[in-house]
Design a protein around this motif. Sequence first.
Motif, PDB file in Angstrom:
ATOM      1  N   ARG A 196       0.825  -1.207   0.000  1.00  0.00           N
ATOM      2  CA  ARG A 196       0.000   0.000   0.000  1.00  0.00           C
ATOM      3  C   ARG A 196       0.861   1.259   0.000  1.00  0.00           C
ATOM      4  O   ARG A 196       0.504   2.259  -0.613  1.00  0.00           O
ATOM      5  CB  ARG A 196      -0.939   0.007   1.199  1.00  0.00           C
ATOM      6  N   MET A 234      -4.893   1.903  -2.716  1.00  0.00           N
ATOM      7  CA  MET A 234      -5.663   1.449  -1.555  1.00  0.00           C
ATOM      8  C   MET A 234      -7.042   2.095  -1.538  1.00  0.00           C
ATOM      9  O   MET A 234      -7.258   3.125  -2.171  1.00  0.00           O
ATOM     10  CB  MET A 234      -4.903   1.711  -0.252  1.00  0.00           C
ATOM     11  N   LYS A 235      -7.946   1.466  -0.827  1.00  0.00           N
ATOM     12  CA  LYS A 235      -9.298   1.998  -0.697  1.00  0.00           C
ATOM     13  C   LYS A 235      -9.262   3.302   0.086  1.00  0.00           C
ATOM     14  O   LYS A 235      -8.408   3.494   0.943  1.00  0.00           O
ATOM     15  CB  LYS A 235     -10.191   1.005   0.044  1.00  0.00           C
ATOM     16  N   CYS A 292     -11.256   4.359   2.399  1.00  0.00           N
ATOM     17  CA  CYS A 292     -11.459   4.148   3.838  1.00  0.00           C
ATOM     18  C   CYS A 292     -10.166   3.693   4.506  1.00  0.00           C
ATOM     19  O   CYS A 292      -9.869   4.091   5.639  1.00  0.00           O
ATOM     20  CB  CYS A 292     -12.600   3.173   4.103  1.00  0.00           C
ATOM     21  N   ASP A 293      -9.361   2.871   3.813  1.00  0.00           N
ATOM     22  CA  ASP A 293      -8.080   2.432   4.361  1.00  0.00           C
ATOM     23  C   ASP A 293      -7.092   3.592   4.450  1.00  0.00           C
ATOM     24  O   ASP A 293      -6.356   3.714   5.424  1.00  0.00           O
ATOM     25  CB  ASP A 293      -7.479   1.310   3.514  1.00  0.00           C
TER      26      ASP A 293
END
Length: 76
Positions: A44, A51-52, A54-55
């Motif tokens: 990441r 990456m998402k 939220c992440d």
Amino acid sequence: MPARKLTADTYRTRRIKAAMVGAGYNQRQLAKKLGIGEDVLSRRLKDPFGMKVCDLILMCRVIKLDPKEILEVETS
């Protein structure tokens, strides 16, 4: 051999790592805090836009970094 070209992702990764160290985490500790494997965090960090959202926001909260600093990169 020519110098390695610095990309926007390189600057983003450096900002994240600097904030991570500034918050007192190493890669292993941060991965544990986020509930992911160290290898996952490593991937990441190499590609922050992979990456998402939220992440990314969760990681930024933990290391006390404004997500805008990751999403906006100025190269000089």
